[in-house]
Design an enzyme around this catalytic site. Structure first.
Site, short mmCIF file in Angstrom:
data_model
loop_
_atom_site.label_atom_id
_atom_site.label_comp_id
_atom_site.label_asym_id
_atom_site.label_seq_id
_atom_site.Cartn_x
_atom_site.Cartn_y
_atom_site.Cartn_z
N GLU A 298 -28.87 -31.98 5.53
CA GLU A 298 -28.56 -31.62 4.14
C GLU A 298 -29.44 -32.35 3.12
OE1 GLU A 298 -26.38 -31.92 6.55
OE2 GLU A 298 -24.68 -30.56 6.26
N1 COA Z 1 -28.96 -20.59 6.81
C1 COA Z 1 -29.50 -19.36 6.81
N2 COA Z 1 -30.39 -18.93 7.72
C2 COA Z 1 -30.74 -19.78 8.68
C3 COA Z 1 -30.22 -21.09 8.77
C4 COA Z 1 -29.29 -21.48 7.78
N3 COA Z 1 -28.69 -22.68 7.78
N4 COA Z 1 -30.76 -21.70 9.83
C5 COA Z 1 -31.59 -20.81 10.40
N5 COA Z 1 -31.58 -19.66 9.71
C6 COA Z 1 -32.33 -18.44 10.00
C7 COA Z 1 -33.79 -18.60 9.68
O1 COA Z 1 -34.04 -18.37 8.31
C8 COA Z 1 -34.39 -17.54 10.58
O2 COA Z 1 -34.16 -16.29 9.96
P1 COA Z 1 -35.42 -15.25 9.76
O3 COA Z 1 -35.86 -14.95 11.18
O4 COA Z 1 -34.79 -14.09 9.08
O5 COA Z 1 -36.43 -15.99 8.98
C9 COA Z 1 -33.50 -17.59 11.80
O6 COA Z 1 -32.28 -18.18 11.39
C10 COA Z 1 -34.07 -18.43 12.92
O7 COA Z 1 -34.34 -19.72 12.41
P2 COA Z 1 -35.75 -20.46 12.65
O8 COA Z 1 -35.88 -21.53 11.62
O9 COA Z 1 -36.85 -19.48 12.74
O10 COA Z 1 -35.49 -21.09 14.10
P3 COA Z 1 -36.16 -22.41 14.69
O11 COA Z 1 -35.79 -22.44 16.13
O12 COA Z 1 -37.60 -22.47 14.34
O13 COA Z 1 -35.47 -23.64 13.93
C11 COA Z 1 -33.58 -24.87 13.08
C12 COA Z 1 -34.09 -23.89 14.15
C13 COA Z 1 -32.08 -25.00 13.25
C14 COA Z 1 -34.27 -26.23 13.24
C15 COA Z 1 -33.93 -24.30 11.69
O14 COA Z 1 -33.53 -22.94 11.64
C16 COA Z 1 -33.28 -25.01 10.56
O15 COA Z 1 -33.68 -26.12 10.24
N6 COA Z 1 -32.25 -24.39 9.94
C17 COA Z 1 -31.58 -24.96 8.80
C18 COA Z 1 -30.50 -25.89 9.27
C19 COA Z 1 -29.84 -26.57 8.11
O16 COA Z 1 -30.52 -27.15 7.28
N7 COA Z 1 -28.50 -26.53 8.07
C20 COA Z 1 -27.72 -27.20 7.06
C21 COA Z 1 -27.74 -26.46 5.81
S1 COA Z 1 -26.98 -27.42 4.55
#
Ligand code: COA
Length: 249
Positions: A137
């Site tokens: 976060e």
């Molecule tokens: N909210 C909305 N969409 C999300 C998400 C979230 N918290 N986490 C992942 N997604 C979506 C991505 O935007 C992507 O969508 P798209 O293909 O339409 O662009 C899809 O899920 C796959 O995520 P991606 O980032 O491509 O996968 P990854 O394996 O490269 O990375 C994570 C995985 C979890 C490291 C990364 O997605 C991430 O950091 N997500 C955010 C997590 C986060 O910050 N959560 C707390 C929010 S306060």
């Protein structure tokens, strides 16, 4: 039964599996999924045919936390919506320990922010070797606020602060060592092992399981002597649970 974002699957022995179903978004918690989870958990608790509940995620993630795409509308200009969202998230993150039935997380990949919080809100957690946990976060310029109480409750202060302040992600083995989860299991066995565990819990007398869970969460928050007295009171009441029952072999 399926709605847009949550799949409900009922199995023998009173085991209900709730599958977060936004795999293309790693099951991020938008309003709809958060509300669906709250509603499904409450309904399961009220349903006598359900005796244990499993939470898992569809696809390669368990839950990537709050849906970051909704951040655009969660601004001080929309304070009523901000408050509504905070209340809903708080309700979800606090619900697990209020349920009378055991709740098991089957963590099949990323569990980030509110997703990690969701794991900690469960009574037990199994995870695959590639599961990853973290509280990113602060990197978004916000705070792992509602999930903080559950995290500090589960791990020591130094470890908890490192997770929320550095936004570091930990793997399944470290999560196990920290006490975030109970077991690491092979991916292909995750759901079978979760269902086996749930079926075992579901096979025990309902009243004893309900009281075990309730007093567990009560004493976890009480000073030792108060917890001891709460235990004494339950000990005196629990004899009635077995009234008329045979002693198990
Ligand atoms: N909210 C909305 N969409 C999300 C998400 C979230 N918290 N986490 C992942 N997604 C979506 C991505 O935007 C992507 O969508 P798209 O293909 O339409 O662009 C899809 O899920 C796959 O995520 P991606 O980032 O491509 O996968 P990854 O394996 O490269 O990375 C994570 C995985 C979890 C490291 C990364 O997605 C991430 O950091 N997500 C955010 C997590 C986060 O910050 N959560 C707390 C929010 S306060």
């Amino acid at each position: 039964m399926t709605n847009e974002t949550l799949i409900l699957s009922k199995f023998d022995a009173g085991v209900l599996v709730l599958t977060l179903n936004r795999p293309d978004k790693l099951n991020a918690l938008n309003f709809a999924l958060t509300q669906a989870l709250v509603d499904a958990l409450k309904a399961a608790d009220a349903d006598d045919s359900v005796r244990a509940i499993i939470l898992t995620g569809a696809g390669r993630g368990f839950c990537a936390g709050a849906d970051t795409r909704e951040f655009a509308i969660l601004t001080p200009d929309n304070q009523a919506l901000v408050e509504q969202r905070a209340t809903l998230t708080t309700e979800l993150q606090g619900l697990g320990k209020c349920l009378s039935k055991p709740l098991i997380a089957a963590v099949n990949g990323y569990a980030m922010g509110g997703g990690s919080g969701l794991v900690l809100s469960c009574d037990l957690a199994l995870a695959t070797p590639d599961a990853r946990f973290g509280y990113p976060e602060v990197k978004h310029g916000i705070v792992a606020a509602i999930v903080m109480a559950g995290l500090v409750e589960h791990v020591g202060r130094k470890a908890a602060f490192e997770l929320v302040a550095c936004g570091r992600t930990v793997g399944a083995d470290e999560a196990l060592a920290l006490g975030l989860i109970n077991r690491v299991v092979p991916a292909e066995q995750l759901l079978d092992q979760a269902r086996e565990l749930a079926a075992t819990l579901a096979s025990y007398p309902v009243e004893a399981m309900r009281a075990t869970k309730q007093i567990f969460h009560e004493v976890a928050q009480l000073p030792f002597n108060e917890g001891l007295q709460r235990g004494r009171a339950l000990n005196a009441r629990m004899r009635a649970f077995r009234h008329g029952q045979e002693t198990p072999a």
